[in-house]
Scaffold this motif. Sequence first.
Motif, short mmCIF file in Angstrom:
data_model
loop_
_atom_site.label_atom_id
_atom_site.label_comp_id
_atom_site.label_asym_id
_atom_site.label_seq_id
_atom_site.Cartn_x
_atom_site.Cartn_y
_atom_site.Cartn_z
N TRP A 84 1.06 -1.30 -0.06
CA TRP A 84 -0.12 -0.12 -0.04
C TRP A 84 0.87 1.16 -0.07
O TRP A 84 0.19 2.34 0.24
CB TRP A 84 -1.06 -0.08 1.21
CG TRP A 84 -2.24 -0.67 0.85
CD1 TRP A 84 -2.46 -2.02 0.90
CD2 TRP A 84 -3.55 -0.04 0.77
NE1 TRP A 84 -4.00 -2.18 0.41
CE2 TRP A 84 -4.58 -1.11 0.48
CE3 TRP A 84 -4.02 1.31 0.77
CZ2 TRP A 84 -6.04 -0.64 0.25
CZ3 TRP A 84 -5.40 1.53 0.57
CH2 TRP A 84 -6.26 0.50 0.44
N ASN A 87 -0.17 4.37 -1.93
CA ASN A 87 -1.26 4.85 -1.42
C ASN A 87 -0.95 5.62 -0.03
O ASN A 87 -1.39 6.95 -0.05
CB ASN A 87 -2.33 4.09 -1.07
CG ASN A 87 -3.65 4.47 -0.62
OD1 ASN A 87 -3.42 5.11 0.32
ND2 ASN A 87 -4.70 4.32 -1.31
N ARG A 88 -0.44 4.99 0.81
CA ARG A 88 0.04 5.58 1.96
C ARG A 88 1.02 6.88 2.01
O ARG A 88 0.67 7.98 2.85
CB ARG A 88 0.70 4.67 3.14
CG ARG A 88 -0.51 3.46 3.47
CD ARG A 88 -1.79 3.97 4.07
NE ARG A 88 -1.08 4.75 5.51
CZ ARG A 88 -1.06 4.36 6.69
NH1 ARG A 88 -1.47 2.92 6.84
NH2 ARG A 88 -0.94 4.83 7.90
N HIS A 132 -3.29 -3.52 -6.49
CA HIS A 132 -3.86 -2.19 -6.57
C HIS A 132 -2.99 -1.21 -7.23
O HIS A 132 -3.41 -0.17 -7.81
CB HIS A 132 -4.09 -1.74 -5.21
CG HIS A 132 -5.01 -2.67 -4.08
ND1 HIS A 132 -5.89 -3.45 -4.93
CD2 HIS A 132 -4.94 -2.58 -3.12
CE1 HIS A 132 -6.49 -4.05 -3.63
NE2 HIS A 132 -5.87 -3.59 -2.62
#
Length: 470
Positions: A84, A87-88, A132
Amino acid sequence: MVTMPRMLKRRFLIILILPLVVFAAGVPTAQIVRGQSAAQESPERDARMRWFREAKFGLFIHWGLYAVPAGEWKGQAIPGIGEWIMNRAKIPVKEYEQLATQFNPTKFNADAWVQMAVDAGMKYIVITSKHHDGFAMYGSKVSPYNILDATPFKRDPLKELAAACARHKIRLGFYYSQAQDWHEPNGAGNTWDFGADDKKDFDQYLRGKAEPQVRELLTNYGPVCLIWFDTPRMMTAERSQRFADLLHTLQPQCLIDGRLGAVGDYRSMGDNSIPQAVLKEDWEVPATLNHTWGFKKDDTDWKPPSELVFKLVDIVSKGGNYLLNVGPTAEGIIPQASQDNLRAVGRWLKVNGEAIYGAGTTPFGTELGAYSETEKDKTGKPVFTVSEDWRCTIKPGKLYIHLFRWPGKTFELHGIKDTVERAYLLADPAHKRLAIMSSGDTVTITLPAQPPSEYDSVLCLATKAAVAKR
Ligand code: H79
């Protein structure tokens, strides 16, 4: 004269007897998950689900560009799960894309990965074909943002894995993030580059990238045992049905996990979450060995083999499968601690696998734990306290009692309706008979002083029929 080894003979018998017993007893062998699988409950579905119900233990592999930063961005440790990081840290597409130029996993060896899964006693492998972040880990004609076209590696690891899996006779499935795609203006999830999801032309992304990529995966890699979809944001019934139709057309035997949307062949539990009770449907728990899926250099908090064996048995006794993850490095190496811990589980399975593969759920339930009569949680509901002393799995004519805490000289089991004819430890190659005492519905088995197995010693109770009072 060549005789069949005893173990093999017994397995053979079980294989022969199992379907007969299941049908004869009228046991509901297949349960409804949701959507169309409910309507399709049938012998055809039973046949399609058979390998999954037998397998119990699979290897999840999260591998992608996120293995390059490995949890760190511009000198900062980024909290949360490694895959992630884009995103993070709100990394713009243009910057994140550059990771591809550094991705060159020359130590990747498909046979070594597959051999490790085999050694661990795993029966299927599921690898991220696109997470993702939107980067395809295979040669895709649909988007140049893929490992073959955008990295110096210029190999297709999924092709190599598919070939290795075929050689080692283990099933292969693909994780595919159908909804979130942070690389695409119309994919879900990337709000920092492309704004709010509800302003996007999501179907343009689905039809232009996700659906054709799933088509590639189902066309170019031989038999695919399942597609593991995830985080079904904005997946209406119609959108999920389009993926389901693709699967049914291209590979009708291929299973759909529980996170596509409205359609699926089994239930996917929450990440790392094991239900408290037996579930009479097909299900699977995806789980980590540490606290991340994608490789993070700082996460070295590994679950010990004892915990992995307990969780595997706990899950099987409740009717589920355990899909356990490794996050290989950007060089293509599965972290050594992951390998060591999985192989330790495999050594336990070599001795005790009879009580796992194809085994049924506990006929008891009291051993799983209980709701407290006094303690309440924040919402006022009684607290469930998990017991970890023993678990039970079954096969026709056999009760397998998994002893995690050696009970001392004897083990007492209540609620036994049928006569226990023989008791022995799976770890004892001679299957020496242990003394049995019966009184009413209580059976007491005399045990040796020391547990014969690390982690879990399995006591096998042979009965005329494996029926126990609930
Ligand atoms: O592929 C693995 C995960 O990346 C994926 N599912 C497993 C199998 C997954 N996607 N979403 N989630 C799991 C849950 C997301 C939780 C979140 Fe968060 C909470 C997203 C944002 C807040 C965790 C914490 C991730 C970022 C911060």
